[in-house]
Design a protein around this motif. Structure first.
Motif, mmCIF file in Angstrom:
data_model
loop_
_atom_site.group_PDB
_atom_site.id
_atom_site.type_symbol
_atom_site.label_atom_id
_atom_site.label_comp_id
_atom_site.label_asym_id
_atom_site.label_seq_id
_atom_site.Cartn_x
_atom_site.Cartn_y
_atom_site.Cartn_z
ATOM 1 N N VAL A 13 0.833 -1.204 0.000
ATOM 2 C CA VAL A 13 0.000 0.000 0.000
ATOM 3 C C VAL A 13 0.870 1.258 0.000
ATOM 4 N N SER A 14 1.950 1.224 0.765
ATOM 5 C CA SER A 14 2.797 2.416 0.889
ATOM 6 C C SER A 14 3.528 2.752 -0.403
ATOM 7 N N THR A 15 3.702 1.762 -1.295
ATOM 8 C CA THR A 15 4.430 2.008 -2.545
ATOM 9 C C THR A 15 3.514 2.463 -3.684
ATOM 10 N N ASN A 20 -4.177 6.130 -6.159
ATOM 11 C CA ASN A 20 -4.718 4.786 -6.368
ATOM 12 C C ASN A 20 -5.692 4.413 -5.256
ATOM 13 N N GLU A 21 -6.861 3.962 -5.644
ATOM 14 C CA GLU A 21 -7.832 3.471 -4.666
ATOM 15 C C GLU A 21 -7.511 2.017 -4.309
ATOM 16 N N ILE A 39 -8.695 6.089 -0.939
ATOM 17 C CA ILE A 39 -7.321 6.544 -1.117
ATOM 18 C C ILE A 39 -6.707 6.928 0.231
ATOM 19 N N ASP A 40 -7.473 6.764 1.296
ATOM 20 C CA ASP A 40 -7.033 7.122 2.644
ATOM 21 C C ASP A 40 -6.055 6.064 3.162
ATOM 22 N N ARG A 41 -4.768 6.357 3.098
ATOM 23 C CA ARG A 41 -3.764 5.382 3.501
ATOM 24 C C ARG A 41 -3.815 5.086 5.003
ATOM 25 N N GLU A 42 -4.093 6.098 5.811
ATOM 26 C CA GLU A 42 -4.171 5.864 7.254
ATOM 27 C C GLU A 42 -5.302 4.907 7.599
ATOM 28 N N ALA A 43 -6.428 5.035 6.897
ATOM 29 C CA ALA A 43 -7.549 4.120 7.124
ATOM 30 C C ALA A 43 -7.166 2.701 6.729
ATOM 31 N N LEU A 48 -5.470 -2.871 8.451
ATOM 32 C CA LEU A 48 -4.478 -3.944 8.450
ATOM 33 C C LEU A 48 -3.959 -4.231 9.854
ATOM 34 N N ASP A 49 -3.809 -3.200 10.660
ATOM 35 C CA ASP A 49 -3.263 -3.361 12.005
ATOM 36 C C ASP A 49 -4.274 -3.931 12.995
ATOM 37 N N THR A 50 -5.558 -3.686 12.771
ATOM 38 C CA THR A 50 -6.559 -4.032 13.788
ATOM 39 C C THR A 50 -7.563 -5.114 13.371
#
Length: 213
Positions: A13-15, A20-21, A39-43, A48-50
């Motif tokens: 995702v980070s790359t 990009n959606e 497109i919200d990377r933090e979301a 992924l973390d939770t």
């Protein structure tokens, strides 16, 4: 493997380009859309973390159908499906393979695969031996490290490599061989999916390479 899958997905995702959606689907005991197109990377990282977790089943074909359905709500151009999997489906699945592949073809998505089959095969070959070296206990590292005091010291010593394991469970070895065969079948399926769509398939030899590459 949840932690490793999370790391792979986060790096992927980070790359990507910020425009990009991305949508995230998880499949184990059931198929879940953890995050719709955004497109919200933090979301995406938060999901992924939770919300990523393990399960006892793998509804692989059901997940492919769900992924194809997701693309109906995405832009028509430049569609990519990335799977992080060994491709092994649970015996309970009764979905026709050709129907599933047809659904993906009509979605016009390019399929890419980051496959666990090579690294899993090496682990299974070790586990299938009747007599093998004991690398360390099967208790997760986090669980061992969470114990404090004298009990924690004892747990950490018992967790260290050393000794020999003699497997007297023929049923367990049978299940391992069945899984090895299932991986051979799934690897052919995954290769076909990626090739027919014009995508790529990665078969890393080591867990570390799955993140590094």
């Amino acid at each position: 493997r949840v932690r490793l899958t999370r790391e792979i997905a986060r790096k992927l995702v980070s790359t990507l380009d910020a425009a990009n959606e991305v949508s995230i689907i998880q499949f184990n005991n059931k198929v879940e859309t953890l995050q719709g197109w955004t497109i919200d990377r933090e979301a995406l990282f938060h999901v992924l973390d939770t919300k990523l977790h393990s399960g006892k089943r793998a509804r692989f074909f059901d997940a492919l159908i769900a992924a194809a359905a997701q693309f109906r709500d995405s832009p028509q151009s430049n569609r990519h499906l990335v799977m992080i999997t060994d491709g092994v489906q649970s015996p309970v699945e009764r979905v026709d393979q050709e129907f599933v592949f047809g659904q993906l073809q009509t979605s016009n998505a390019v399929v890419h695969v980051i496959s666990y089959t090579n690294v899993s095969r090496q682990t299974m070959e070790q586990q299938a031996r009747r007599k093998r070296n004991r690398d360390k206990s099967i208790v997760p590292d986090d669980a061992v490290n969470s114990v404090s005091g004298p009990e924690g010291s004892v747990s950490r010593r018992a967790h260290e490599p050393g000794g020999i394991i003699i497997d007297l469970d023929p049923e367990r070895r049978k299940r391992i061989k069945e899984y090895q065969e299932a991986m051979r079948v799934s690897e052919r399926q995954l290769a076909r999916l990626s090739e027919e769509s014009g995508g790529r398939m990665w078969l890393p030899e080591f867990f570390e390479a799955m993140v590094a590459d």
